[in-house]
Design a protein around this motif. Structure first.
Motif, PDB file in Angstrom:
ATOM      1  N   TYR A  22       0.829  -1.216   0.000  1.00 35.08           N
ATOM      2  CA  TYR A  22       0.000   0.000   0.000  1.00 35.08           C
ATOM      3  C   TYR A  22       0.861   1.264   0.000  1.00 35.08           C
ATOM      4  N   LEU A  25      -1.278   5.301  -4.300  1.00 31.95           N
ATOM      5  CA  LEU A  25      -2.551   5.223  -5.037  1.00 31.95           C
ATOM      6  C   LEU A  25      -2.436   6.149  -6.239  1.00 31.95           C
ATOM      7  N   TYR A  26      -2.936   5.720  -7.380  1.00 31.79           N
ATOM      8  CA  TYR A  26      -2.816   6.572  -8.574  1.00 31.79           C
ATOM      9  C   TYR A  26      -3.998   6.407  -9.524  1.00 31.79           C
ATOM     10  N   GLU A  27      -4.894   5.436  -9.257  1.00 30.88           N
ATOM     11  CA  GLU A  27      -6.028   5.239 -10.159  1.00 30.88           C
ATOM     12  C   GLU A  27      -7.178   6.152  -9.754  1.00 30.88           C
ATOM     13  N   GLU A  29     -10.361   6.117  -9.411  1.00 32.72           N
ATOM     14  CA  GLU A  29     -11.367   5.785  -8.392  1.00 32.72           C
ATOM     15  C   GLU A  29     -10.773   5.807  -6.980  1.00 32.72           C
ATOM     16  N   ASP A  30      -9.464   5.549  -6.857  1.00 32.38           N
ATOM     17  CA  ASP A  30      -8.819   5.637  -5.539  1.00 32.38           C
ATOM     18  C   ASP A  30      -8.571   7.095  -5.159  1.00 32.38           C
ATOM     19  N   LEU A  31      -8.225   7.893  -6.163  1.00 30.25           N
ATOM     20  CA  LEU A  31      -7.867   9.290  -5.882  1.00 30.25           C
ATOM     21  C   LEU A  31      -9.082  10.127  -5.482  1.00 30.25           C
ATOM     22  N   ALA A  33     -11.153   9.755  -3.236  1.00 28.54           N
ATOM     23  CA  ALA A  33     -11.275   9.928  -1.777  1.00 28.54           C
ATOM     24  C   ALA A  33     -10.358  11.045  -1.268  1.00 28.54           C
ATOM     25  N   TYR A  34      -9.475  11.536  -2.126  1.00 28.47           N
ATOM     26  CA  TYR A  34      -8.504  12.556  -1.703  1.00 28.47           C
ATOM     27  C   TYR A  34      -8.701  13.879  -2.429  1.00 28.47           C
TER      28      TYR A  34
END
Ligand SMILES: Cc1cc2nc3c(=O)[nH]c(=O)nc-3n(C[C@H](O)[C@H](O)[C@H](O)COP(=O)(O)OP(=O)(O)OC[C@H]3O[C@@H](n4cnc5c(N)ncnc54)[C@H](O)[C@@H]3O)c2cc1C
Length: 482
Positions: A22, A25-27, A29-31, A33-34
């Protein structure tokens, strides 16, 4: 490190700088949340989110970003309310959540050393059995990080008597924007020579460096405490009681106020305690210290409340009742979700004596704009939190909420107060900095930023307005009447 599904060389290089699973994150859908923090009106996707484990890994990421001119910023728990952790320039986010260890507790010297991702409340929970606690207690303390608290110089209900974060920081380890690692504060040695860099970095909103280790002051639990709840039919009477309690020479540990709309919110949410819904204001007052003086202070507070025609006043009968009153207060912001689709938290400061007239102005701004405003705040130190209720699904309401927030801050500035007491400026209040600082005063501060952050790669576009950008406030008519 798991297999990366991207050919982007920056992502691959950054991931290689961090050990363990972990790491990045770079995709898209993950980003998602940020893309914002607790200031949800503006959203921007970061380039990536990296999760270092050590100071050296933070420094390596920073050096990589500096070398490749990639903008970057630090992020703790993302509970900030002014947009400080929003990647407005598509930054690489350096998340400190994996650096969450309690490194040392030194009871003899009353200090503890923590990593920046350590959660505020965990510190008190870890030392309470030994009779100690960490005083700064933002209402978000069950999830915000001490690194984020340092960056924002966070306050809290009990900061009236004990001071805000800056009064409890003894030393910091910092990764500068060029990747150098420095230690400041000399671990709490009084009157250390040289400039007061601790004072400068605490509250610099992540624009001067990334905090990677923190030495904090810890305090002995007070021998006794008592908590009072007072209900007032008129908001002016509650405000006047606040002034009179302080001018009587009592310094409560906490002196909090909620108005009618706020009470409607907290009583509709997860922790209702049965406050009457037809009062205009309530005060939650706590005194602490050595047992001998507590009763006398409580008697004095009750007398002041009676003098201002309190409808009902009661002292918590046990720790359970006290805890329920505090849970009701500390979840107050979130409770607005029970009565409104969206809300914007503001954070002005005023001289206590101006409380009644400022609350009247805020009420007037609410009527003019058609948006309801609830007030939950640290009344003892004049730190107001107007909560502007709106519905982002209705076109124009989010913009109007921002305009109303700005108008409330103008009122605070015009009575000799400030535009933030604890939540910081971030992107939310950059323009409003001009309510309290001249161009020269702003330049003096941006000159300091240039020294530490000359390429402006670290958290740029925050805290200070761009030169020449003018402030427009359409709903500031009330300020003129103050
Ligand atoms: C319900 C609720 C109640 C709140 N109540 C209070 C309150 O009573 N008092 C109060 O003061 N605040 C309060 N806040 C605001 C918020 O919790 C504080 O500002 C807190 O200090 C932010 O910590 P964080 O870890 O979430 O930081 P983040 O939101 O992740 O970051 C905040 C800022 O700090 C910077 N930053 C984070 N970590 C570091 C680091 N290690 N080094 C350098 N810069 C860093 C970020 O770049 C950003 O600019 C509340 C928020 C919520 C949602």
């Amino acid at each position: 490190m798991s297999k990366l599904k991207t050919k982007d060389p920056h992502i691959r290089e950054l991931a290689a700088l961090v050990s363990g699973p972990y790491s990045i994150l770079y995709e898209r859908e993950d980003l998602l949340a940020y893309d914002c923090d607790g200031f949800t009106i503006h959203k921007h996707l970061p380039k990536a989110v990296v999760f270092p484990n050590t100071t050296e890994e933070v420094a390596a990421i920073v050096r990589y970003c500096a070398r490749h001119r990639l903008p970057f910023l630090a992020r703790g728990a993302g509970t900030g309310l002014s947009g400080g952790a929003i990647p407005v320039n598509g930054e690489v986010i350096i998340s400190l959540v994996k650096m969450k260890r309690l490194l040392e507790v030194d009871l003899e010297n009353r200090r503890a050393v923590v990593e920046p991702g350590y959660i505020n409340l965990k510190l008190t929970n870890s030392i309470s059995d030994k009779g100690y606690y960490y005083a700064p207690d933002p209402s978000s303390q069950s999830c915000c990080t001490i690194g984020g608290n340092v960056a924002e110089n966070a306050g809290g209900a009990h900061c009236l008597k004990y001071g805000v974060t800056t009064n409890h920081i003894l030393g910091l380890e910092i990764v500068l924007p060029n990747g150098d690692i420095i230690e400041i504060g000399a671990g709490g040695i009084p009157d250390a020579p040289g400039y007061d860099l601790l004072g400068l970095f605490t509250g610099s909103e992540g624009t001067l460096g990334i905090v990677t280790k923190i030495t904090v002051r810890i305090l002995k639990n007070p021998e006794a405490k008592q908590t009072v709840l007072a209900y007032f039919d008129k908001v002016e009477a509650g405000s006047q009681a606040v002034s009179d309690i302080i001018s009587a020479g009592i310094v409560p540990a906490a002196l909090e106020m909620m108005d009618k709309t706020a009470i409607e919110g907290v009583e509709s949410a997860a922790f209702p305690v049965g406050h009457p819904l037809d009062i205009e204001a309530l005060l939650l007052i706590e005194v602490d210290g050595i047992s001998a003086g507590i009763e006398e202070q409580i008697d004095h507070i009750l007398t002041v409340c009676q003098r201002h025609h309190v409808r009902e006043v009661k002292v918590a009968q046990d720790e359970g009742e006290r805890a329920r009153w505090w849970a009701n207060r500390k979840t107050g912001f979130g409770a607005m979700g029970a009565i409104s689709a969206d809300y914007l938290v503001q954070d002005g400061v005023i001289p206590r004596s101006k409380l009644p007239e400022v609350l009247t102005c805020i009420n007037q701004i609410s009527k003019e704009s058609g948006l309801r405003i609830a007030n939950i705040f640290h009344a003892g130190d004049g730190n107001l939190h107007p909560l502007i209720l709106f519905d982002a699904r209705i076109p124009g309401q989010a913009e109007k909420a921002l305009e109303v927030g700005s108008a409330c801050l103008k009122v605070c500035a015009d009575v000799g107060g400030s535009i933030t007491g604890e939540h910081g400026v971030g992107i939310e209040k950059m323009n409003e900095m001009r309510y309290i600082f001249s161009e020269e005063e702003i330049s003096a501060q941006t000159d300091i930023r240039e020294v530490f952050n000359p390429d402006r790669l670290l958290n740029d576009g925050k805290l200070f307005p761009s030169p020449g950008r003018c402030v427009e406030v359409k709903l500031a008519k009330q300020a003129e009447k103050v």
